[in-house]
Design a protein around this motif. Structure first.
Motif, PDB file in Angstrom:
ATOM      1  N   LEU A  75       4.994  16.364  18.564  1.00  0.00           N
ATOM      2  CA  LEU A  75       4.193  15.233  18.093  1.00  0.00           C
ATOM      3  C   LEU A  75       3.980  14.250  19.231  1.00  0.00           C
ATOM      4  O   LEU A  75       4.899  13.993  20.018  1.00  0.00           O
ATOM      5  N   SER A  76       2.789  13.698  19.329  1.00  0.00           N
ATOM      6  CA  SER A  76       2.476  12.743  20.386  1.00  0.00           C
ATOM      7  C   SER A  76       1.699  11.567  19.814  1.00  0.00           C
ATOM      8  O   SER A  76       0.757  11.770  19.036  1.00  0.00           O
ATOM      9  N   PHE A  77       2.097  10.360  20.189  1.00  0.00           N
ATOM     10  CA  PHE A  77       1.325   9.147  19.926  1.00  0.00           C
ATOM     11  C   PHE A  77       0.800   8.661  21.271  1.00  0.00           C
ATOM     12  O   PHE A  77       1.580   8.333  22.169  1.00  0.00           O
ATOM     13  N   ARG A  78      -0.531   8.621  21.415  1.00  0.00           N
ATOM     14  CA  ARG A  78      -1.125   8.143  22.662  1.00  0.00           C
ATOM     15  C   ARG A  78      -2.217   7.134  22.326  1.00  0.00           C
ATOM     16  O   ARG A  78      -2.978   7.312  21.360  1.00  0.00           O
ATOM     17  N   ARG A  79      -2.305   6.079  23.123  1.00  0.00           N
ATOM     18  CA  ARG A  79      -3.224   4.979  22.839  1.00  0.00           C
ATOM     19  C   ARG A  79      -4.663   5.491  22.767  1.00  0.00           C
ATOM     20  O   ARG A  79      -5.108   6.268  23.600  1.00  0.00           O
ATOM     21  N   HIS A 128      -0.560  -2.629  15.393  1.00  0.00           N
ATOM     22  CA  HIS A 128      -1.902  -3.126  15.107  1.00  0.00           C
ATOM     23  C   HIS A 128      -2.960  -2.506  16.027  1.00  0.00           C
ATOM     24  O   HIS A 128      -4.086  -2.989  16.074  1.00  0.00           O
ATOM     25  N   GLU A 129      -2.585  -1.443  16.729  1.00  0.00           N
ATOM     26  CA  GLU A 129      -3.528  -0.760  17.609  1.00  0.00           C
ATOM     27  C   GLU A 129      -3.835   0.631  17.066  1.00  0.00           C
ATOM     28  O   GLU A 129      -3.156   1.144  16.178  1.00  0.00           O
ATOM     29  N   LYS A 130      -4.882   1.227  17.597  1.00  0.00           N
ATOM     30  CA  LYS A 130      -5.250   2.587  17.218  1.00  0.00           C
ATOM     31  C   LYS A 130      -4.617   3.569  18.195  1.00  0.00           C
ATOM     32  O   LYS A 130      -4.566   3.322  19.406  1.00  0.00           O
ATOM     33  N   TRP A 131      -4.191   4.729  17.649  1.00  0.00           N
ATOM     34  CA  TRP A 131      -3.498   5.730  18.444  1.00  0.00           C
ATOM     35  C   TRP A 131      -4.026   7.125  18.115  1.00  0.00           C
ATOM     36  O   TRP A 131      -4.473   7.385  16.997  1.00  0.00           O
ATOM     37  N   PHE A 132      -3.960   8.007  19.100  1.00  0.00           N
ATOM     38  CA  PHE A 132      -4.140   9.428  18.834  1.00  0.00           C
ATOM     39  C   PHE A 132      -2.790   9.987  18.382  1.00  0.00           C
ATOM     40  O   PHE A 132      -1.771   9.782  19.053  1.00  0.00           O
ATOM     41  N   LEU A 133      -2.776  10.676  17.260  1.00  0.00           N
ATOM     42  CA  LEU A 133      -1.597  11.409  16.815  1.00  0.00           C
ATOM     43  C   LEU A 133      -1.937  12.895  16.869  1.00  0.00           C
ATOM     44  O   LEU A 133      -2.827  13.358  16.159  1.00  0.00           O
ATOM     45  N   TYR A 165       3.911   3.337   7.373  1.00  0.00           N
ATOM     46  CA  TYR A 165       2.911   4.312   6.965  1.00  0.00           C
ATOM     47  C   TYR A 165       1.937   4.555   8.120  1.00  0.00           C
ATOM     48  O   TYR A 165       1.604   3.635   8.875  1.00  0.00           O
ATOM     49  N   VAL A 166       1.482   5.782   8.223  1.00  0.00           N
ATOM     50  CA  VAL A 166       0.504   6.163   9.245  1.00  0.00           C
ATOM     51  C   VAL A 166      -0.788   6.519   8.519  1.00  0.00           C
ATOM     52  O   VAL A 166      -0.799   7.394   7.647  1.00  0.00           O
ATOM     53  N   PHE A 167      -1.889   5.834   8.894  1.00  0.00           N
ATOM     54  CA  PHE A 167      -3.176   6.040   8.235  1.00  0.00           C
ATOM     55  C   PHE A 167      -4.193   6.610   9.212  1.00  0.00           C
ATOM     56  O   PHE A 167      -4.200   6.257  10.397  1.00  0.00           O
ATOM     57  N   ASP A 168      -5.034   7.469   8.708  1.00  0.00           N
ATOM     58  CA  ASP A 168      -6.145   7.978   9.502  1.00  0.00           C
ATOM     59  C   ASP A 168      -7.167   6.860   9.676  1.00  0.00           C
ATOM     60  O   ASP A 168      -7.670   6.305   8.705  1.00  0.00           O
ATOM     61  N   ALA A 169      -7.468   6.531  10.919  1.00  0.00           N
ATOM     62  CA  ALA A 169      -8.377   5.413  11.207  1.00  0.00           C
ATOM     63  C   ALA A 169      -9.640   5.889  11.913  1.00  0.00           C
ATOM     64  O   ALA A 169     -10.297   5.118  12.608  1.00  0.00           O
ATOM     65  N   VAL A 221      -5.099   7.181  14.378  1.00  0.00           N
ATOM     66  CA  VAL A 221      -4.253   6.591  13.350  1.00  0.00           C
ATOM     67  C   VAL A 221      -3.916   5.140  13.675  1.00  0.00           C
ATOM     68  O   VAL A 221      -4.011   4.691  14.822  1.00  0.00           O
ATOM     69  N   THR A 222      -3.537   4.422  12.642  1.00  0.00           N
ATOM     70  CA  THR A 222      -2.924   3.098  12.774  1.00  0.00           C
ATOM     71  C   THR A 222      -1.680   3.074  11.897  1.00  0.00           C
ATOM     72  O   THR A 222      -1.503   3.922  11.011  1.00  0.00           O
TER      73      THR A 222
END
Length: 718
Positions: free
Chosen positions: A252-256, A81-86, A121-125, A111-112
């Motif tokens: 690939l990186s997921f960062r807050r 439920h948070e936003k992330w940089f992908l 699912y990964v969505f552009d936010a 993304v969220t």
């Protein structure tokens, strides 16, 4: 020459509720407050995945596969439920390596997540796509299958996915398909993939995805060269006989998601000194906006750390008489002179340090010199334009005694899903790097790194830097002689940074001469690799005459390295400003003199007649036989000068191909003067006919030439 590719984006319409309001996790368990957002769960290295064909299973194994490092990815329910940089980065690619897209960022998205129907699912936010409150689309970036508890033990408060089983939507450039200088995109189907090298970050996680697959457009084997295009490379053919196949490693990186509080956005100025970030739709207005891309640099900040890849330590040992590492460091830290404080630091990577992930800024050294250029990438916040990180690729072609650069191949990865290649620059090696002096080698390296780091700071090319000798800007493509004198930012660079980063209250846009890539086709003084304050009169013109003279006198078998540069002054449009217009007219006449002076009868001592004819024919055809090249305006002195030279060639003692080309020139000019000269030439050629049996063949050629004049003058006006 900025090297980025515009590719097709994939849009997915969703009628679901806004992402921020979703609560779709399935288990209902709450993760601990301090639980890491991402966990890796070790898995066996499975050979077969659902839906793969038997043909796919017969592919050769990917080097570096380690079952101990492959994993499932557990995502905490809070993170959903948070936003992330992908961020996506193409670390490895075969065939072609860097030539075909390796070492390039494929971009960053905000993304969220949302869990539905057995998938995450990964969505552009990002804030970029809302036309209005009514039409605010949800754009899908990826989708990963959820791994059931029967397969793996699911930690409480987490959802487990298979990160190697996403949609894998790659795009590659299609051989030979280029529209408006943009490479066409053809789909690339991933057939096998697995994830490895998971690493927790302070604000997220990073990992690698190794993939192999095929495109729908074959790669011609003869285009994969190592020797300038003379024969196939047997190594490439032996390793990958299937022309459709390619393999690679994607980081690939997921960062807050976060924004630096001190970052100040900027609207791009009218003069395009700076790179811009993503284009945003202005909600409910129908307009768009952009922001200048730059770092959140300010006095008193913790310096931005740059890391030199471990290969630099090895190359330093191979070149003990050169300070390679020091030259690269200076290319980074000398920008501190422009900031007035320590904004950047540089050091060689520590042993075992990961230097190619989203949390590092790295300069890569490539021991293979065949990709003969350097380039920069960055990772920006799509919402604000803030630069989050960057990288620079540096080829060993810039070192002494390097092998010839490798030409670009026809197939390259430029897209992953909605991510596009993010190259900011591709600086080629403009001359052999085998310099004799230690200071020159080191200074050249420092200049190249300065240039690429300047791009990561937000600066675009300034191809008019060299008009202020040796240059007002390291953002120009400079000759070797000029570049070795540019080991610190120039006056333009300092002023451009001062304005972009608000370094002092009176900072203003630079007043030095400036032009950038898209202006190069309109302004001949906006050119890479020229020099002096008058490049036509002092650089390109004399350079062309010198090489033409060596050809005419038999000392060389080719000429024309500077021809295009000199011709650009003939083709340039006339400015509106009266003073600039008068100057440009004079330059057009001067350019014509540089092209034709050595070809006039009796000018070049020792010139072979057949070589004069060859050069004249090529010059006339290149300038006026091409229908895309417009003639000079009819009222210009240049038109009369060209007509006179064409007339002299037409009636002079030249070979028939020269004289035919001269007819084309006089026809193309479409002036009364040129028309009258064609008619006068017809009379003169009739008088050149001989008598007697020996003259029959020559007279037939002259009759044919007269016929070409008749064809050009009946009618003359178009």
């Amino acid at each position: 020459m900025s090297r980025s590719f515009k590719t097709v984006s994939f849009f997915v319409l969703s009628l679901a509720a806004p992402l921020a309001a979703c609560s779709d996790s399935g288990s209902g368990n709450n993760a601990p407050a301090q639980a890491p957002p991402f966990l890796a769960i070790t898995r066996a290295n499975e050979v077969k995945a659902p839906g793969l064909s038997s043909a796919a299973l017969s592919l050769r194994s990917v080097p570096g596969a380690d079952s101990a490092t492959t994993f499932y990815l557990a995502i905490s329910e809070k993170a959903l439920h948070e936003k992330w940089f992908l961020s996506a980065f193409l670390k490895q690619y075969f065939p072609g390596a860097v030539v075909n897209g390796a070492a390039r960022s494929l971009g960053t998205r905000v993304v969220t997540f949302r869990e539905r129907n057995g998938k995450v699912y990964v969505f552009d936010a990002s804030d970029n796509y809302a036309n209005s409150d009514t039409f605010d689309p949800a754009l899908m970036v990826e989708a990963y299958p959820v791994v059931s508890p029967e397969v793996v033990t699911v930690p409480p408060g987490y959802v487990v996915i298979d990160p190697a089983a996403g949609m894998h939507r790659f795009g590659v450039t299609e051989a030979g398909s280029v529209v408006m200088n943009k490479p066409a995109i053809t789909p690339f189907k991933v057939e096998l993939a697995f994830s490895q090298n998971f690493r927790s970050l302070q604000d997220g996680a990073t990992f690698e995805e190794i993939f192999t697959g095929s495109s729908t457009s074959p790669v011609p084997r003869e285009d994969l060269r190592t020797d300038g295009g003379r024969k196939p490379n047997p190594l490439d053919a032996a390793l990958d006989r299937d022309a459709l196949r390619a393999s690679g490693t994607l980081g690939l990186s997921f960062r807050r998601y976060a924004e630096t509080p001190s970052f100040i956005g900027m609207v791009p100025p009218d003069v395009p000194h700076y790179f811009s970030g993503d284009t945003h739709l202005e909600r409910d207005t129908g307009s768009t906006r952009m922001r200048v891309a730059h770092w959140a640099i300010r006095a008193g900040m913790k310096p931005i750390r740059w890391v030199l890849s471990s290969e630099f330590a090895k190359v330093q040992q191979a070149y003990p008489h050169y300070d390679i590492v020091g030259a690269v460091r200076r290319g980074i830290t000398n920008w501190n002179e422009a900031f007035g404080f320590e904004a950047l630091t540089a050091e060689v990577a520590k042993e075992g340090e990961f230097v190619d992930d989203d949390d590092t800024n790295v300069v890569y050294f490539d021991t293979d010199p065949r990709a003969g250029y350097a380039f920069a990438n960055w990772r920006t916040n799509p919402n604000t334009g803030e630069v989050r990180g960057a990288s620079v690729y540096f080829s060993s072609a810039f070192l002494p005694s390097a092998s010839p650069p490798r030409p670009a191949s026809n197939t390259a990865i430029t897209q992953w899903g909605t991510f596009d290649a993010q190259g900011l620059c591709s600086m080629p090696v403009d001359a052999p790097a085998d310099m004799s002096k230690k200071e020159q080698v080191e200074a050249r390296i420092t200049y190249v790194i300065l240039h690429e780091i300047g791009h990561t700071l937000g600066l675009r090319h300034n191809f008019k830097g060299s008009l202020v000798e040796p240059s007002s800007s390291v953002m120009d493509y400079l000759t070797v002689n000029d570049s070795v004198r540019m080991t610190s930012p120039g006056a333009y660079d300092r002023d451009a940074l001062a304005f972009l980063y608000g370094l002092h209250a009176k900072a203003a846009l630079p007043a030095q001469p400036f032009c950038t890539d898209e202006q190069a086709i309109l302004d001949p003084e906006c050119a890479p690799f020229d020099t002096t304050d008058d490049p036509l009169a002092k650089d390109k013109g004399p350079g062309y005459q010198a090489e033409l003279t060596t050809f005419l006198t038999g000392k060389a078998n080719a000429w024309g390295a500077n021809f295009g540069a000199v011709r650009s002054w003939l083709q340039a449009e006339l400015p509106q400003d009266a003073v600039a217009r008068t100057r440009r007219r004079a330059q057009k006449l001067q350019a014509w003199e540089f092209l034709l002076a050595a070809l006039r009868p009796g000018v070049t001592a020792g010139a072979a007649p057949e070589r004069i004819d060859a050069a004249l024919t090529a010059t006339f055809r290149a300038l006026y036989a091409d229908p895309k090249v417009p003639p000079p305006p009819q009222d210009e002195p240049l038109a009369r000068k060209v007509a006179q030279d064409a007339f002299d060639a037409l009636v002079g003692a030249h070979a028939i191909p020269v004289r035919r080309a001269a007819v084309v020139v006089l026809k193309k000019l479409q002036t009364e003067d040129a028309h009258l000269k064609l008619l006068a030439a017809r009379t003169a050629i009739e008088a050149q006919k001989g008598t007697g049996p020996a003259a029959v063949a020559g007279n037939a050629k002259l009759d044919d030439l007269v016929a070409s004049i008749d064809h050009a003058t009946r009618p003359y006006s178009e």
